[in-house]
Structure formats: structure tokens, C-alpha cells
Motif scaffolding. Sequence first.
Motif, PDB file in Angstrom:
ATOM      1  N   PHE A 165      59.288   5.812  28.270  1.00 32.16           N
ATOM      2  CA  PHE A 165      60.008   6.628  28.556  1.00 32.16           C
ATOM      3  C   PHE A 165      61.216   6.491  29.150  1.00 32.16           C
ATOM      4  CE2 PHE A 165      55.601   8.402  27.706  1.00 32.16           C
ATOM      5  CZ  PHE A 165      55.938   9.547  26.850  1.00 32.16           C
ATOM      6  N   PRO A 166      62.467   7.021  28.932  1.00 38.82           N
ATOM      7  CA  PRO A 166      63.662   6.626  29.801  1.00 38.82           C
ATOM      8  C   PRO A 166      63.833   8.194  30.952  1.00 38.82           C
ATOM      9  CG  PRO A 166      64.150   8.260  27.595  1.00 38.82           C
ATOM     10  CD  PRO A 166      62.631   7.842  27.588  1.00 38.82           C
ATOM     11  N   PRO A 167      64.615   7.895  31.681  1.00 42.20           N
ATOM     12  CA  PRO A 167      64.862   8.907  32.754  1.00 42.20           C
ATOM     13  C   PRO A 167      65.477  10.064  31.852  1.00 42.20           C
ATOM     14  CG  PRO A 167      66.472   7.276  33.263  1.00 42.20           C
ATOM     15  CD  PRO A 167      65.593   6.668  32.079  1.00 42.20           C
ATOM     16  N   GLY A 168      65.496  11.233  32.641  1.00 50.27           N
ATOM     17  CA  GLY A 168      66.328  12.511  32.174  1.00 50.27           C
ATOM     18  C   GLY A 168      65.532  13.645  32.187  1.00 50.27           C
ATOM     19  N   TYR A 169      66.290  14.701  31.802  1.00 54.10           N
ATOM     20  CA  TYR A 169      65.563  15.905  31.674  1.00 54.10           C
ATOM     21  C   TYR A 169      64.850  15.875  29.982  1.00 54.10           C
ATOM     22  CZ  TYR A 169      66.897  19.613  34.939  1.00 54.10           C
ATOM     23  OH  TYR A 169      67.280  20.377  36.215  1.00 54.10           O
ATOM     24  N   TYR A 170      65.751  15.427  29.184  1.00 51.24           N
ATOM     25  CA  TYR A 170      65.022  15.419  27.614  1.00 51.24           C
ATOM     26  C   TYR A 170      64.529  14.245  27.448  1.00 51.24           C
ATOM     27  CZ  TYR A 170      67.655  19.844  27.607  1.00 51.24           C
ATOM     28  OH  TYR A 170      68.160  21.302  27.946  1.00 51.24           O
ATOM     29  N   GLU A 171      63.670  13.534  28.241  1.00 56.26           N
ATOM     30  CA  GLU A 171      63.229  12.249  28.070  1.00 56.26           C
ATOM     31  C   GLU A 171      62.248  12.226  26.751  1.00 56.26           C
ATOM     32  OE1 GLU A 171      59.817  14.050  29.204  1.00 56.26           O
ATOM     33  OE2 GLU A 171      61.920  14.206  30.031  1.00 56.26           O
ATOM     34  N   ALA A 172      61.719  13.524  26.337  1.00 50.87           N
ATOM     35  CA  ALA A 172      60.696  13.474  25.247  1.00 50.87           C
ATOM     36  C   ALA A 172      61.183  13.474  24.052  1.00 50.87           C
ATOM     37  CB  ALA A 172      59.955  14.811  25.308  1.00 50.87           C
ATOM     38  N   THR A 173      62.563  13.483  24.035  1.00 47.96           N
ATOM     39  CA  THR A 173      63.452  13.220  22.810  1.00 47.96           C
ATOM     40  C   THR A 173      63.359  11.791  22.158  1.00 47.96           C
ATOM     41  OG1 THR A 173      64.699  15.338  23.114  1.00 47.96           O
ATOM     42  CG2 THR A 173      65.649  13.609  21.459  1.00 47.96           C
ATOM     43  N   ALA A 174      63.870  10.908  23.268  1.00 50.91           N
ATOM     44  CA  ALA A 174      63.856   9.510  22.982  1.00 50.91           C
ATOM     45  C   ALA A 174      62.495   8.764  22.946  1.00 50.91           C
ATOM     46  CB  ALA A 174      64.542   8.881  24.164  1.00 50.91           C
ATOM     47  N   TRP A 175      61.407   9.623  22.954  1.00 48.99           N
ATOM     48  CA  TRP A 175      59.962   9.030  22.655  1.00 48.99           C
ATOM     49  C   TRP A 175      59.417   9.637  21.371  1.00 48.99           C
ATOM     50  CZ3 TRP A 175      56.066   6.111  25.127  1.00 48.99           C
ATOM     51  CH2 TRP A 175      54.723   6.310  24.622  1.00 48.99           C
ATOM     52  N   THR A 176      59.843  10.925  21.150  1.00 46.00           N
ATOM     53  CA  THR A 176      59.304  11.651  19.956  1.00 46.00           C
ATOM     54  C   THR A 176      59.637  11.029  18.758  1.00 46.00           C
ATOM     55  OG1 THR A 176      58.718  13.446  21.439  1.00 46.00           O
ATOM     56  CG2 THR A 176      58.779  13.753  18.973  1.00 46.00           C
ATOM     57  N   TYR A 177      60.916  10.812  18.538  1.00 40.63           N
ATOM     58  CA  TYR A 177      61.606  10.582  17.216  1.00 40.63           C
ATOM     59  C   TYR A 177      61.359   9.327  16.862  1.00 40.63           C
ATOM     60  CZ  TYR A 177      63.958  15.147  16.923  1.00 40.63           C
ATOM     61  OH  TYR A 177      64.245  16.273  16.929  1.00 40.63           O
ATOM     62  N   PRO A 178      61.400   8.270  17.783  1.00 41.13           N
ATOM     63  CA  PRO A 178      61.009   6.925  17.345  1.00 41.13           C
ATOM     64  C   PRO A 178      59.640   6.780  17.150  1.00 41.13           C
ATOM     65  CG  PRO A 178      62.661   6.956  19.309  1.00 41.13           C
ATOM     66  CD  PRO A 178      62.174   8.253  19.193  1.00 41.13           C
ATOM     67  N   ALA A 179      58.688   7.228  17.912  1.00 40.89           N
ATOM     68  CA  ALA A 179      57.465   7.195  17.392  1.00 40.89           C
ATOM     69  C   ALA A 179      57.077   7.645  16.150  1.00 40.89           C
ATOM     70  CB  ALA A 179      56.570   7.967  18.659  1.00 40.89           C
ATOM     71  N   LEU A 180      57.513   8.861  15.972  1.00 41.97           N
ATOM     72  CA  LEU A 180      57.057   9.440  14.358  1.00 41.97           C
ATOM     73  C   LEU A 180      57.661   8.487  13.339  1.00 41.97           C
ATOM     74  CD1 LEU A 180      57.762  13.423  14.873  1.00 41.97           C
ATOM     75  CD2 LEU A 180      55.681  12.061  14.473  1.00 41.97           C
TER      76      LEU A 180
END
Length: 757
Positions: A178-193
Motif C-alpha cells: 500500500f502506498p501512502p495517501g487518501y486514495y491508497e486503495a486505488t493503487a492496490w485494488t486495480y493492480p491486484a485485479l
Amino acid sequence: MPRFSVIVPAYKVQAYLHACLESVTTQSFTDFELIVVNDGSPDGSGDIIDEFADRDRRITAIHLPENVGPGHARNAGLTRATGDYLLFLDGDDSLAPGSLLAITDRLKETGGPDILVFDYERTYWNGEARRNGLAGHLSQTGPETFTLGDRPELLQLLTVVWNKAYRREFTERVDLTFPPGYYEATAWTYPALLAAGTVAVLDQVCVRYRQRRRGTVLGTTSRRHFDIFKQYDRVFAFLDDHPRLEHWRPALFRRMLDHLTTVYNSPDRLPRSSRADYFKRCRAYYRRHRPRAFRAPTPFGQAGLRYLLVRLGARRAFQALGGVHRTRLRAQARVAARYGRIREAALRLHYRLQRRRALDQDLTVFAAYGNRGYVCNPAAIETRLRELAPHIRTAWVTTPEHAHTLPPGVRRLQPGSAAYWTAMARAKYLVTNDDLHPRYTKRAGQLTLQTHHGTPLKHMGLDLRDFPAAAKSTDFEHVLAQADLWDYNLSSSRHSSLTWERAYPSGFTTLEYGQPRNDVYQRATTDDVLRIRAELGIPRDSTAVLYAPTHRDYRAGFHADLDVERIARELGPGFTVLMRTHHLYDTGAQHAAGQPAFLDVSRHPSVEQLCLASDVLLTDYSSLMFDYANLDRPIVIHAEDWEVYRASRGAYFDITAHPPGLLARSEDELIDILATDAWRGPRSAQLRAAFRERFCPYDDGYAAERVVRRLFLENRGDTLPSVIPLQDRRPAPAPGHVRALSSRPHTGSLSASLAPS
């Protein structure tokens, strides 16, 4: 190695953290570790975490020296995770009961995919709950497992991390962090899928996503929402590093544009002074990440026009478009509301007109449990009515969801429809175990039968006035108004008669005929018992324990008071534990992983069939004990919280002083009763005999027939069947005795008696 590692970051969630952690630790599936990360929270969250960790060895507490944000807090949890699968949960959200069991079952069914996507519901401060609007994307169509290319619509789901289970080996191989930031889930969710080799779905609500009134991160007005741009830089950098995924760039570009404009259109996120700067950044990112193969939708559509305005940097035109859209939505809402009022007025007029027509002497309307299908006493009466009085037509009020429960020939009425109001206005007979519609007005000549749905142990009706925790917002004037609609009130015993007449003081006539839904216990055969057990998957030689706990008014949601999986393990392979939750809850029909001797049968359509299949009933204070006693099979009472239950709800007698079988005050005592065969010993039989004599005087297999002949055939010269004495009744044989018995039929036809309830 546990099955799951559940990682919970906590920051300023002290008001919700207890509920969050309890939702995990009280799951029926127990093979997990819970890693809770105190993200430098300045409130009492850290103390709460330590409190839970001190009393539950499955919990690992991590305390970070300073606040690093949910992404890095989750990373700290990842370094300690050892489970097969990773689950994430925010500190103010919670797991729905039975979720871990449902997830592990689905993982087994689908062969252990890289990612399992499940559903969630939004829960609001006022008690309202709404399921995810895109839940249809999780329906099982096609292969059990697939890749994102087979189901690209999954990209449309909310970009959150907590609606999925991730195989830990997969996340380590892809190097997901997970990266830092408000919208950290974005940079985890798309690569995972995108990277997942196998994906599966579970169409079940597993997470309750709390919608706080105030104080949420994404609801804060700040320039920190500009973080979203960095997160999409990371998403596209992931594509750059994985050329095989390049074909996903156009789809992700569209998702980025939709996400960026959603943030811009959210009124509480961006400071007014930064909105122009944000829109310029949107234009710049359009140019930076626009794929060469991207073809923008036609500008004549809403999405195409929105993309075009972002590309041109036409902020004022974009805002005007948003204003037009909001105006259109408000207009549509006004039209819908106006249509609703017109429809409501038309239905009321229709109902008044129908009430002027003559009563239909051969029409009966049935309903049960708030229109939840063909169940309980009304179903048993309807079945017998069609046999004894085929000239009388029947209609059943229920929704499409429960339409499949109706037997052939029974007309379905949609609640609130014109046909429904026609039937309510003209039917001579109405039979229900619940309230009638508050706008129903009784006509002269109409006859209403209230069947109830059990023998009362807990306080009911006006008797709840002294128990505010149970009564809550009960309108007692409404309670009396409903009772005034009853012409006949069905009773199963003198105890019930006295209770109903006191709790619902009105002018009805009490019919002490027994409960029609219990007729099946006197009519089922040995073959029926064996067939039902085979359909449920219960081994022929296994002792089946039906566990049926009741509802607790002082608690929200279902909480298992017994560790039923532990009980199944302790009793060994000779037992099968069937768990049936109260009808207010629905945990789903699921096998416990590694526990073939435990089965959740909460969704099974017929509680009567479950009773017939079981050897012994285990309950606390459920009225099912009164029904089950008619089978003359052992009953065990678990009364660990009797004093609390009685103080919060009230009870008409002390079940611990007059139980229908042996009584356990603790889980260990209960296991001892079942493991030593005391449950079916002479003391159990003695207690059951006294209980049956007091509460089962009329349930002889002819209750439904007595109702039909009294209410529907009273002017046709028929006499009521005499009550068969207890000593002369022959209920369906218990499974433990079937091998010693021939397949001896009982009186009556079973096809009607096994109606779901």
C-alpha cells in the motif's frame, strides 16, 4: 498457519472499534489471526486494542509511534501476516455474522483463487442498511473461477480493499503493498485485479460499511484529495512494468476519468479556492495518460460530453453540465414522488370502490410473517382447506422473492397491488399470523383468524409495556387496533389462551384447537424421516442435534451464544449439529470448513422438516420447544443468560424451574449432557412428559381440520374431530429408532403436511 489474516488499521475509531473487533472474534469460523494496527491514534483506540489482545490469543496488537495513514498501517500488518488469505477491515466497519465461514467455503468450492470478491452493505447512523447497488456483478454466471477479462464489470465496483480475500502467496509474488495517501486503495485494488490469475465471486454481504454522519476521511474538505492523481500515476506505472496488461489501459483511463470527476462533483471534498486548480490537473492527466487506442464516447452522450469538457479544460461548462444533471435528477425525483402519490390515491379509491361490492363468500386471503411466503399455521390451514373445501378459492400475499414457496393452484397477491386491495376488500375470510395492513378496514361479514406463530414464553402485546428494551417504539394503540380486527384467535393450550386474552384484550373468540403447523409431527412416517435426513446430508447412524437459539431484544444482530463448531468437535463423528437461527436473521446455509458434522440450516424452508430429521432439540428460550415436544423427543435447554433475558423481555413462567428436558447453565455442562447420553435418560423423559401435558393438549394431528370445519364449514353440518389423548398419539418415530421399526404409515396424507414453515 491460520486460514485468514484479518488486518485492521485503527485511527480515531474508539467509538466503533469494539464492534469491529467483536464482529471478527465472534465469528463461527475460528481459524484466523487478527492483526490490529494502532496508527498513532490519539484517542483510546490503542487501549481497546490491548484489551482485546489480552483476552484473545488470536489477536496481535501493533502500535505505530506516529500516524502514517491506513496504507502504511496495513503494510505493518502485512509484515506479521501468516494466513493463507488476507482480509482487510477498517476500524469503524464490521464483518457480518457467518462471513468467514461463507468466505472459506467459497474458497474451497472454487479451488483457492488468487482473489475472492464478496459483497457489502452500507449501514447508516439511523439504523438503515443498503446493499451495494452493483451487487448484480457478483452473481455466479459461467465458470466458478475466471480472470478479469472474463468479468470486466468488476472494475466498476467501489475501489476498496475490504471487499476481497487475497491469497497471501499471490500478493507476495506480485509484490503488492500500500502506498501512502487518501486514495491508497486505488493503487492496490486495480493492480491486484489485473494481475490475478484466478478470480471468484461470493454473492453475499460479508462487510457492513459504516456511513458515519461526520468525521470520515473522504468527507473532509481539504487539498489532500489531490492525492488521487498520484495514485493513478502508480496504477499506470504498474501497467508500464507489466506490458502483458497493456490492453487494460483504455478501461483504466475511463475509470480514472470517472473517479477524478466524481471527486470534483462531491461538494464537501475540495476547498472552493482549489477547484479550478483541481480541474486543470484533471485536464493535464487526461493528456498524460490518454492511451493511443482510446476512443472517446460520442459527445452526445453524458459520459462522452463529460470527457470532452475535461479534455478541453472547460470547467464552467462542466459545472453547468453538472447543474443540468442535478436539475434533471431532482425533476425525476419529483415526477416519481408525484406518480407515487397519484398511484397511492388511485389505489385508495380503488379499495373504497371494491368495498362497495358484495363479499366473495368463497375467497380466503392468507399471509404469514410479513408476507414472507407459504409458511407456518396459515400454510397448514390453507393446505387442509383445499382438501376439505375445494369450492373455496385461496390467495396468498407474498413477494416475488418467496413466490416459489406457493404450491400449485394457489394464487399469489403482490402486497399493495390493485389485486391485493380487491381481495382484501371482498374476501370473506382472512387468515394470518401477523399484523394486517394498517389501511385495511374491516367490513361487516368479513372473518379474520389470527393464528400466531408459537406458544408464548416471552411477553407479548400489552405485557411488553413494562419492558422498554423489548418494546422499543411499539405503538400499543396499534396493537389494540389490530387485535380488534380478530374474530377468532387460535390457541394451542390453556396457557396460550389466557396469555393471548390478557396481552390482546379484545372481543375475539378463542379456538383451543392446537397449532396446525404441528399436524405433520403426527402424520409423518419413518420413510419421511429418513428421506429428509438424506436430503440434508445427515448420516443414517448419526445423532442429529437441532440447535435453535432465539432472538435477544437487547442485542443488535445475531450473536451465537454457543460455539457450535466446538460442540460438534467435542461430540465427535457420531453427532451432526444443525444450526437454525431465528427467522429475524439469515446466516445462510453453509458447511463449516473441516467440520462435516456441523450444518447451518438457517435458510432451509421448513423448520418442521428439520425437527423431524433431528434426534434432540437444543435451544435456549425459543418457542420451538413447545412444537418439538409434540414429537416426544428429547429437548435440552441452554439457559446461561436466563436472568438477563427474563429481565429484558419478561417471561410468563420460569423455564429453568419447569424445563422440557435437562438444563445446562454453561457450554461445558451442555457438552457433558450430550456426550454422556443424559439428554435421553429417564429424567429427561419425566420432564418432557410434564411439559407435554401442560402445553400440548390439542396438537394431535387434526388442528388444521378443526379450524377448517369450524371456520369454513360451520354451516354444513360437519362435526369437529375429537382430540386424541396424549397417551394414544403416535408421533413420527425418532431417527434413532427407525432401524428397529418397519415403515409403518401414520394416519393422513403427508404431501400437504410437510408444507414449508
